[in-house]
Design a protein around this motif. Structure first.
Motif, mmCIF file in Angstrom:
data_model
loop_
_atom_site.group_PDB
_atom_site.id
_atom_site.type_symbol
_atom_site.label_atom_id
_atom_site.label_comp_id
_atom_site.label_asym_id
_atom_site.label_seq_id
_atom_site.Cartn_x
_atom_site.Cartn_y
_atom_site.Cartn_z
ATOM 1 N N THR A 90 0.872 -1.172 0.000
ATOM 2 C CA THR A 90 0.000 0.000 0.000
ATOM 3 C C THR A 90 0.915 1.229 0.000
ATOM 4 O O THR A 90 2.086 1.120 0.363
ATOM 5 C CB THR A 90 -0.885 0.036 1.250
ATOM 6 O OG1 THR A 90 -0.024 0.139 2.390
ATOM 7 C CG2 THR A 90 -1.723 -1.225 1.375
ATOM 8 N N GLU B 23 -6.565 11.083 -2.402
ATOM 9 C CA GLU B 23 -6.794 9.831 -3.122
ATOM 10 C C GLU B 23 -5.693 8.797 -2.908
ATOM 11 O O GLU B 23 -5.725 7.718 -3.489
ATOM 12 C CB GLU B 23 -6.902 10.109 -4.628
ATOM 13 C CG GLU B 23 -8.170 10.840 -5.001
ATOM 14 C CD GLU B 23 -8.117 11.401 -6.409
ATOM 15 O OE1 GLU B 23 -7.080 11.262 -7.076
ATOM 16 O OE2 GLU B 23 -9.121 11.977 -6.826
ATOM 17 N N ILE B 24 -4.703 9.158 -2.093
ATOM 18 C CA ILE B 24 -3.553 8.252 -1.974
ATOM 19 C C ILE B 24 -3.536 7.559 -0.618
ATOM 20 O O ILE B 24 -3.491 6.324 -0.548
ATOM 21 C CB ILE B 24 -2.227 9.034 -2.168
ATOM 22 C CG1 ILE B 24 -2.242 9.754 -3.504
ATOM 23 C CG2 ILE B 24 -1.030 8.106 -2.050
ATOM 24 C CD1 ILE B 24 -2.244 8.866 -4.717
ATOM 25 N N ASN C 20 -4.677 6.213 3.110
ATOM 26 C CA ASN C 20 -5.851 5.580 3.730
ATOM 27 C C ASN C 20 -6.870 5.080 2.707
ATOM 28 O O ASN C 20 -8.066 5.181 2.915
ATOM 29 C CB ASN C 20 -6.555 6.542 4.692
ATOM 30 C CG ASN C 20 -5.601 7.090 5.722
ATOM 31 O OD1 ASN C 20 -4.806 6.320 6.267
ATOM 32 N ND2 ASN C 20 -5.648 8.377 5.948
ATOM 33 N N GLN C 21 -6.399 4.577 1.606
ATOM 34 C CA GLN C 21 -7.323 4.061 0.594
ATOM 35 C C GLN C 21 -7.516 2.550 0.712
ATOM 36 O O GLN C 21 -8.339 1.971 0.022
ATOM 37 C CB GLN C 21 -6.804 4.376 -0.815
ATOM 38 C CG GLN C 21 -6.718 5.851 -1.103
ATOM 39 C CD GLN C 21 -8.069 6.532 -1.014
ATOM 40 O OE1 GLN C 21 -8.989 6.171 -1.712
ATOM 41 N NE2 GLN C 21 -8.170 7.500 -0.112
ATOM 42 N N LYS C 22 -6.709 1.915 1.564
ATOM 43 C CA LYS C 22 -6.787 0.453 1.716
ATOM 44 C C LYS C 22 -6.670 -0.245 0.364
ATOM 45 O O LYS C 22 -7.423 -1.172 0.047
ATOM 46 C CB LYS C 22 -8.090 0.047 2.410
ATOM 47 C CG LYS C 22 -8.215 0.640 3.804
ATOM 48 C CD LYS C 22 -9.389 0.037 4.546
ATOM 49 C CE LYS C 22 -9.379 0.400 6.017
ATOM 50 N NZ LYS C 22 -9.371 1.851 6.242
ATOM 51 N N LYS C 23 -5.749 0.245 -0.433
ATOM 52 C CA LYS C 23 -5.544 -0.346 -1.754
ATOM 53 C C LYS C 23 -4.051 -0.551 -1.965
ATOM 54 O O LYS C 23 -3.234 0.199 -1.429
ATOM 55 C CB LYS C 23 -6.054 0.599 -2.856
ATOM 56 C CG LYS C 23 -7.517 0.436 -3.153
ATOM 57 C CD LYS C 23 -7.876 0.855 -4.574
ATOM 58 C CE LYS C 23 -7.570 2.299 -4.883
ATOM 59 N NZ LYS C 23 -8.220 2.767 -6.118
ATOM 60 N N PHE D 131 -4.000 1.297 -8.098
ATOM 61 C CA PHE D 131 -4.264 2.719 -8.330
ATOM 62 C C PHE D 131 -4.214 3.029 -9.816
ATOM 63 O O PHE D 131 -3.642 2.270 -10.603
ATOM 64 C CB PHE D 131 -3.203 3.565 -7.613
ATOM 65 C CG PHE D 131 -3.450 3.730 -6.142
ATOM 66 C CD1 PHE D 131 -4.290 4.726 -5.688
ATOM 67 C CD2 PHE D 131 -2.849 2.902 -5.223
ATOM 68 C CE1 PHE D 131 -4.525 4.893 -4.340
ATOM 69 C CE2 PHE D 131 -3.085 3.049 -3.871
ATOM 70 C CZ PHE D 131 -3.926 4.054 -3.424
ATOM 71 N N ASN E 240 -2.382 8.319 -10.156
ATOM 72 C CA ASN E 240 -2.160 8.214 -8.719
ATOM 73 C C ASN E 240 -0.880 7.437 -8.402
ATOM 74 O O ASN E 240 -0.202 7.723 -7.417
ATOM 75 C CB ASN E 240 -3.367 7.577 -8.043
ATOM 76 C CG ASN E 240 -4.496 8.588 -7.867
ATOM 77 O OD1 ASN E 240 -4.234 9.789 -7.839
ATOM 78 N ND2 ASN E 240 -5.720 8.096 -7.775
#
Lengths: 233, 490
Positions: free
Chosen positions: A91, A124-125, A127-130, A135, A139
């Protein structure tokens, strides 16, 4: 002592010369914008400066030390060329922490260094849990640029930082780079297809064509016109 | 640093798409893995009995030692085909302040904890406990195991070195395989016995345990060789396994005669030949053509019908099943491009249809020599072929709209489960069961040839109506296309 010194560098693929630069010197604190059409050799030059490609001939010196022989330059050089620079199964938080650890930064330091980037991130970067690989290209670029600048490097090398970014992000990035240049006295080496952005950020412009430097100039109010004239064929 | 890299490695594998596939696939995969591991374990426990039966005049330990050298050669061959060192995994670290030497030690030691290096323990350890410990004592037995493991690691690093040096040339791998096979044959005909040499070498080790130093030194040497080589070549373009790429544009003139459909088929052929994964589907399907040799010589199957129908369906339809199960995922990389071009879904499926029909026909023609086992075989294969092109092809198309997972064609195919979902296994069932169900009532009534005839007839009927059926398929595709396209973009 020059920050980066490129000497007689050449790269040939199957007999085709893609980069041929007898000399290029970048002094500390200088901001250099590299422009040129596709295939001009910008990225190849960057890769040789970062010791990611072995030059067919010639050397690159960083603070007087050959980058291919010593790895000291990695301590003070931040770079982002493409997604290959990202560890994409992490992440963004994990990636920033990893880069921070490499430079012995505490979690607090990392958060503090990222603070100027929060606008640029546009929420958008973090704490997106991605994972980074999930992305969008734009991003991913934001993650890469922030990671490159995270350690407050003395020189920051970015390939096409404005590509894939939305207009707002492009303007924010431009202001960020100016901030890095003025407040942190970073040396910048940037390539871009966006002529107006690059002359706003860089005080010196180098035009590369078919692997060779064809013009090397200081930015003045007439530079944009000169560049546009050059690229109008 | 090393632990951080290991933590990254752990994250990478846990977050890889392999683990994010459906539960059903995981269970089936897990079942296969457990099955194979258990088989090896059982083999390990009973290998001494086996050796005693085959070589009654030899000590099982000597016989086992005799095979070790062959084991290492075959192991090396298998590794050439399956194993690779993902050195490019260090690419994202190269521009960061991490010492290159450290990255190389990491990437090399990362290759050690691999299933390739440890599965043989399942055979070695039971054999060791059963035979070696009673005969030579625990100490010597442990040294023997250590020596064997060191040689396995040696194989590991030899492979890494050569694979990087010689490029992954399939011809060289094949040549190596033939040499190993030749050595085995030479041994079988008593021309040249590697088995005696192998038995002597490991016998020497059992008598003089200090000889374990030899494989240890060899291992250290090869590790050093790898290390120095990689350190001198830490450039991504030099580290990747060399591939001689020169793309030549080809034009399949013959297909141009068939208009749009021909062009789409030509596109499909290029897709297949220019990607590893699709190519391996073709090779797998070719292997299946040899299926007959397993079943036809067997009297039991010869007299029945059910098994022969199964074999016929598999042989004439394997390519269609294998390749078709990933329609339209093969095009997932450029699916949006397809949707925005002037290609109707009907056209799309029509091309696939005319692609599978000749492929099945070719497979049927290749199976003709099986007539040696009787004309009944040919008759059944003909019915199976007709059924495949008239019914099964549409079953494949029917299920194709359920494929919403993307396939990355550039990834290699061995152990590649990308795009494999539960629907794939469900799909295989009707393809095989349907003809058997049609045949079953005729079989019970004692008029089997009528059953075969009906299977063939249904095939012909489906084939005759292909335009109507394809229109329905296209309709179904249209109803699902957004779902498919969304899936492919992920």
């Amino acid at each position: 002592m020059p920050m980066i010194e490129v000497k007689n560098i050449q790269k040939t693929y199957n007999g085709r010369t893609v980069v041929n630069i007898p000399e290029l010197v970048i002094r500390p604190g200088e901001t250099l914008g590299l422009v040129g059409n596709n295939g001009a050799g910008k990225t190849t030059l960057f890769r040789m400066i970062l010791d990611l490609i072995r030059p067919s001939k010639g050397e690159v010196f960083s603070k007087g030390v050959n980058v291919a022989l010593h790895e000291d330059w990695k301590e003070y050089t931040g770079s982002h060329l493409d997604e290959g620079f990202l560890i994409d199964y992490l992440t963004p938080e994990e990636y920033f922490k990893f880069i921070g650890d490499l430079h012995h930064l505490s979690a607090g330091d990392v958060a503090e260094r990222l603070a100027p980037f929060l606008d640029f991130f546009n929420g958008e970067i973090l704490n997106q849990k991605k994972y980074i690989r999930d992305f969008s290209k734009g991003n991913q670029k934001k993650v890469g640029v922030a990671a490159a600048a995270l350690a407050n490097p003395e020189i920051l090398i970015l390939d096409e930082p404005f590509a894939n970014l939305d207009p707002t992000s492009q303007i924010r990035l431009k202001n960020l780079l100016k901030f890095l240049r003025e407040q942190k006295e970073m040396t910048l080496l940037i390539s871009s297809h966006d002529l107006s952005h690059v002359i706003e950020v860089c005080a010196r412009i180098v035009i590369l064509e078919k692997g060779e430097i064809v013009q090397d100039m200081e930015t003045t109010e007439n530079t944009l016109q000169a560049l546009e004239a050059y690229f109008t064929v | 640093m090393f632990t951080t890299l290991l933590a990254h490695q752990w994250k990478e594998s846990r977050r890889s798409s392999v683990f994010q596939k459906s539960v059903a696939v995981n269970i089936i995969l897990g079942f296969f893995i457990v099955y194979f591991l258990l088989s090896f374990l059982v083999l390990g426990f009973f290998i001494d009995d086996l050796l005693r039966q085959v070589y009654p005049d030899q000590n099982p330990v000597t016989a086992f030692n005799g095979f070790l050298l062959y084991f290492f050669l075959v192991d090396l061959f298998m590794r050439f085909m399956l194993q690779d060192l993902p050195v490019l995994a260090i690419q994202p670290y190269l521009h960061l302040p991490v010492k290159k030497s450290r990255l190389i030690h990491y990437v090399l030691s990362k290759s050690v904890p691999s299933i390739f290096n440890f599965w043989s323990l399942l055979i070695l350890v039971p054999f060791l406990v059963k035979m070696l410990v009673p005969a030579y004592g625990t100490g010597i037995a442990a040294i023997w195991l250590l020596a064997v493991m060191l040689l396995i690691f040696l194989n590991n690093f030899v492979l890494i070195y050569f694979k990087r040096q010689l490029s992954s040339n399939p011809k060289l791998t094949l040549a190596f395989g033939i040499v190993v096979l030749g050595l085995m044959l030479a041994d079988y005909f008593d021309l040249l016995s590697l088995r005696i040499a192998s038995a002597a070498a490991f016998g020497f080790l059992l008598a003089h345990p200090w000889a374990v130093l030899l494989p240890a030194l060899l291992l250290a040497g090869v590790y050093k060789l790898n290390y120095s080589f990689l350190l001198a070549h830490t450039y991504p373009e030099e580290m990747a396994v060399k591939q001689n790429k020169s793309a030549a544009g080809t034009d399949i003139a013959f297909l141009n005669r068939f208009g749009e459909t021909g062009k789409l088929i030509a596109l499909e052929l290029k897709l297949i030949w220019r990607h590893k994964r699709s190519k391996s589907v073709v090779f797998m399907s070719l292997l299946i053509l040899a299926y007959g040799f397993i079943f036809y010589p067997n009297k039991l199957y010869q007299e029945g019908f059910g098994m022969l129908i199964f074999v016929g369906i598999m042989m004439t339809g394997m390519f269609m099943f294998n390749y078709g199960q990933f329609i339209p995922s093969w095009q997932s990389g450029h699916f949006d491009a397809l949707l925005t071009r002037r290609i109707s879904p009907y056209q799309f499926y029509l091309a696939k249809f005319w692609f599978f029909v000749p492929a099945s026909l070719a497979a049927f023609l290749v199976t003709l020599p099986y007539a040696y086992f009787g004309w009944k075989v040919v008759l059944i294969n003909l019915a199976a072929f007709l059924f495949n092109i008239g019914v099964n092809v549409f079953v494949v198309f029917y299920f194709s709209v359920l494929n919403t997972s993307r396939i990355d064609l550039s990834k290699s195919s061995a152990f590649n489960w990308q795009g494999v979902g539960a629907s794939k296994f469900v799909m295989m069932l009707p393809l095989i069961l349907l003809p058997l169900l049609i045949y079953a009532p005729f079989g019970f009534l004692g008029i089997p040839y009528w059953g075969i005839f009906t299977i063939g007839l249904l095939g012909v009927a489906g084939f005759a109506l292909y335009k109507q059926i394809l229109k329905r398929v296209a309709k179904r595709f249209l109803a699902n296309k957004y779902k498919i396209a969304t899936g492919f973009r992920q």
